[in-house]
Write a protein that holds these residues in place. Structure first.
Motif: not given
Ligand code: SF4
Length: 379
Positions: A323-325, A328, A340-341, A345, A351-353, A355
């Motif tokens: 997860c690259a949250c 980002i 994962l986008f 996810c 998978m992360g906040s 999204m």
């Molecule tokens: S929320 Fe989902 S798409 Fe966004 S960075 Fe995390 S894993 Fe990737």
């Protein structure tokens, strides 16, 4: 509808598009960070990025309160509900954010914990009044906009002598986060994040006013333009930022004059100052420990502080692998950079906040589909 239709008018958008194209010097780039997730969603919903010249880029920032809450604090809330059996109340978005071991408040609720979604702090007080035998904890999150309602609830609880109400506080501060980003090695030394100016948040600024941004606009030489959430607000603010950069000015300007002034809502500020004080440090998802970036309940109101009433361990759990949250939220990556986008996810299976939340950048990309090209976008 007044204050909405005129800020979505197509003819004005066409004129502004032309004005921005004429103002942006072809020989340079303009990387403009929208701190607030509300702006991110306005940009994607209305296709504002598509109206910009190629050298004007929007960089998404950490201004989504659900997104920046670290997993450890959510684990803490789950612990409160499961270990102490409290009635845990919070706003809807938080229920689906993955915490440690991919647990969520929603899963904990499905397993029997008493976790309830509320729309306001007054709902929480009502639950506490109606269930005197239960401990009721409000899992409070948010920036300066949502802090005053939490303060009101604490004051009201004290006035009523409510003994079974407390707050697990996670209110965070915008100026401290912006300053932290500007001081980060990614911005100052590595140049892996380039930010030329900021869109100041709309709702937050209606509470704190425009004055708190003045220090870092001058200190870090980055212009700030406070902008409303309609597409023409964002476009006008972009033009104002570009003009400042062209003229070598680093000032705080206010596009959102219909709501924001320099001093903000002084009554709300006084209420918050009565009940809260600064935490020395607070962990943010993506930013790490940020000094003096959050609030805690003062000793005088300590009876309503869940962190004094209960022992709440912080798990230290990290984000889901891949997860690259965090990147980002620092503006270092875009949602489409995450592997994962749109695969593992999606909003149905976040998978992360970023999204989950209606203000998250990944949710904005996915919902409005502007990353899709050609036929796929038209489908
Ligand atoms: S929320 Fe989902 S798409 Fe966004 S960075 Fe995390 S894993 Fe990737």
């Amino acid at each position: 509808m007044k204050y909405i239709d005129e800020f979505r008018a197509k003819d004005l958008a066409v004129k502004l598009t032309g004005a921005i194209a004429a103002a942006a010097y072809p020989g340079r780039t303009y990387n403009l960070m929208e701190f607030c997730g509300g702006h991110t969603h306005a940009i994607f919903r209305y296709g504002v990025q598509d109206l910009m010249p190629a050298n004007v880029n929007f960089v998404h920032g950490p201004g989504c309160p659900v997104c920046v809450l670290p997993t450890g604090r959510i684990d803490g809330a789950i612990h409160l509900a499961e270990k102490y059996g409290v009635t845990l109340c919070t706003y809807g978005d938080l229920l689906r954010v993955p915490a440690g071991k991919r647990r969520t408040l929603m899963k904990s609720k499905a397993d029997g914990a008493d976790i309830r979604m509320v729309y306001s702090t007054m709902d929480v007080l009502k639950i506490a009044r109606n269930n005197p035998e239960k401990q009721v904890v409000f899992f409070a999150i948010g920036f300066e906009t949502t802090t005053p309602p939490t303060a009101v609830a604490i004051k009201q609880a004290r006035a009523e002598g409510l003994k079974n109400f407390s707050v697990y506080g996670n209110h965070v501060l915008t100026p401290a986060a912006i300053q932290h980003i500007l001081q980060s090695p990614e911005v100052r030394e590595l140049n892996s994040v380039s930010i030329d100016g900021f869109f100041g948040p709309a709702h937050v600024s209606s509470v704190i006013g425009s004055r708190p941004y003045e220090y870092f606009a001058e200190e870090f030489q980055r212009p700030v333009v406070i902008a409303g959430f309609e597409p023409l607000d964002v476009m006008q603010a972009a033009l104002m930022l570009i003009n400042q950069l062209n003229e070598g000015r680093y000032e705080v300007e206010n596009e959102y004059t219909r709501v924001v002034d320099r001093e903000g809502n002084t009554k709300a500020q006084a209420l918050v100052a009565d009940i809260f004080e600064l935490r020395r440090s607070f962990q943010w998802r993506g930013l790490g420990e940020v000094p003096y970036s959050a609030l805690k309940i003062k000793q005088a109101y300590g009876a309503f502080d869940a962190e004094r009433r209960f022992e709440i361990p912080e798990s230290g759990a990290g984000d889901i692998k891949g997860c690259a949250c965090p990147a980002i939220l620092r503006g270092a990556k875009r949602p489409t950079d995450c592997k994962l986008f749109g695969t593992a996810c999606t909003p149905d299976n976040p998978m992360g906040s970023c999204m989950v939340s209606s203000e998250g950048a990944c949710a904005a990309y996915w919902t409005y589909g502007r990353f899709r090209k050609g036929k796929e976008a038209a489908a």
